[in-house]
Motif scaffolding. Structure first.
Motif, short mmCIF file in Angstrom:
data_model
loop_
_atom_site.label_atom_id
_atom_site.label_comp_id
_atom_site.label_asym_id
_atom_site.label_seq_id
_atom_site.Cartn_x
_atom_site.Cartn_y
_atom_site.Cartn_z
N ALA A 50 1.50 -4.51 14.64
CA ALA A 50 1.57 -4.27 13.20
C ALA A 50 2.67 -3.26 12.92
O ALA A 50 2.95 -2.39 13.74
CB ALA A 50 0.23 -3.77 12.68
N LEU A 51 3.29 -3.42 11.76
CA LEU A 51 4.34 -2.50 11.33
C LEU A 51 3.84 -1.75 10.11
O LEU A 51 3.30 -2.35 9.19
CB LEU A 51 5.61 -3.27 10.98
N LEU A 52 4.02 -0.44 10.11
CA LEU A 52 3.60 0.38 9.00
C LEU A 52 4.81 0.85 8.22
O LEU A 52 5.81 1.24 8.81
CB LEU A 52 2.83 1.61 9.51
N GLY A 53 4.72 0.75 6.90
CA GLY A 53 5.78 1.26 6.06
C GLY A 53 6.56 0.19 5.33
O GLY A 53 6.55 -0.98 5.70
N TYR A 54 7.23 0.63 4.28
CA TYR A 54 7.95 -0.26 3.38
C TYR A 54 9.20 -0.85 4.04
O TYR A 54 9.44 -2.06 3.99
CB TYR A 54 8.31 0.51 2.11
N THR A 57 8.47 -3.31 6.79
CA THR A 57 7.87 -4.51 6.19
C THR A 57 8.94 -5.41 5.60
O THR A 57 8.94 -6.62 5.82
CB THR A 57 6.86 -4.11 5.10
N MET A 58 9.88 -4.82 4.87
CA MET A 58 10.96 -5.61 4.27
C MET A 58 11.83 -6.25 5.35
O MET A 58 12.25 -7.41 5.22
CB MET A 58 11.82 -4.73 3.35
N ILE A 83 7.80 -6.55 -2.74
CA ILE A 83 7.18 -7.03 -1.49
C ILE A 83 6.58 -8.41 -1.71
O ILE A 83 6.72 -9.30 -0.87
CB ILE A 83 6.12 -6.03 -1.01
N GLU A 84 5.91 -8.60 -2.85
CA GLU A 84 5.31 -9.91 -3.15
C GLU A 84 6.37 -10.99 -3.26
O GLU A 84 6.16 -12.12 -2.82
CB GLU A 84 4.49 -9.82 -4.44
N TYR A 85 7.52 -10.65 -3.86
CA TYR A 85 8.60 -11.61 -4.00
C TYR A 85 9.17 -12.01 -2.64
O TYR A 85 9.35 -13.19 -2.35
CB TYR A 85 9.70 -11.03 -4.90
N TYR A 86 9.44 -11.03 -1.79
CA TYR A 86 9.94 -11.31 -0.44
C TYR A 86 8.92 -12.11 0.36
O TYR A 86 9.29 -13.01 1.12
CB TYR A 86 10.27 -10.00 0.29
N LEU A 117 1.47 -2.36 5.04
CA LEU A 117 1.29 -2.67 6.45
C LEU A 117 1.56 -4.15 6.67
O LEU A 117 1.15 -4.98 5.86
CB LEU A 117 -0.15 -2.34 6.86
N THR A 118 2.26 -4.47 7.74
CA THR A 118 2.58 -5.87 8.06
C THR A 118 2.01 -6.22 9.42
O THR A 118 2.20 -5.47 10.38
CB THR A 118 4.11 -6.08 8.09
N VAL A 119 1.32 -7.34 9.49
CA VAL A 119 0.82 -7.85 10.76
C VAL A 119 1.83 -8.88 11.26
O VAL A 119 2.07 -9.89 10.60
CB VAL A 119 -0.57 -8.49 10.60
N THR A 120 2.45 -8.60 12.42
CA THR A 120 3.41 -9.55 13.01
C THR A 120 2.77 -10.39 14.11
O THR A 120 3.11 -11.54 14.29
CB THR A 120 4.63 -8.82 13.58
N ASP A 121 1.82 -9.79 14.83
CA ASP A 121 1.08 -10.50 15.88
C ASP A 121 -0.38 -10.12 15.76
O ASP A 121 -0.73 -8.97 16.02
CB ASP A 121 1.63 -10.13 17.26
#
Length: 135
Positions: A50-54, A57-58, A83-86, A117-121
């Motif tokens: 997971a990645l934390l932060g703006y 995430t972008m 973020i929603e648009y991307y 927060l972004t979940v990549t795996d």
């Protein structure tokens, strides 16, 4: 000891006959949705990535690596819409986390705030399949 009033004794005597959590009915019911997401998020942090932060995430949204994006409730509106648009362009699901950035950081097991927060795996967790249904 001298005898005192029974109300004083009742107020300061420890209660020994209360039910425990296993016996039920005394323990208050927790919010199952939030607890469910928090437990799945803890499993992601342990077994997945997971990645934390703006900024990160972008970057992951631009690269197409993001599977799920969680946004805290007090994230600024302009940043949230960006973020929603991307995420819409990257065909990534977005979940609006019910807690604020402090609660999201705590749910990740970190001692700092995190509004995005972004979940990549996902790892062993099924958060990518289950969270969009809960939203």
């Amino acid at each position: 000891q001298p005898q005192t009033s029974s109300s004083w004794r009742r107020a300061f005597t420890p209660v020994r006959h209360c039910r425990t959590m296993s016996e039920g009915k005394v323990a208050k019911k927790k919010k199952s949705g939030v607890e469910n997401i928090n437990s799945r998020l803890a499993l992601v942090m342990k077994s997945g990535k997971a990645l934390l932060g703006y900024k990160s995430t972008m970057k992951s949204l631009r690269q197409g690596k993001a599977k799920l994006v969680l946004i805290g409730s007090n994230c600024p509106p302009l940043r949230k819409s960006e973020i929603e648009y991307y995420a819409m362009l990257a065909k990534t699901s977005v979940h609006h986390y019910s807690g604020n950035n402090i609660a999201l950081g705590t749910a990740c097991g970190k001692l700092f705030r995190c509004s995005v927060l972004t979940v990549t795996d996902p790892g062993d967790s099924d958060i990518v399949r289950s969270v969009p249904d809960a939203a």
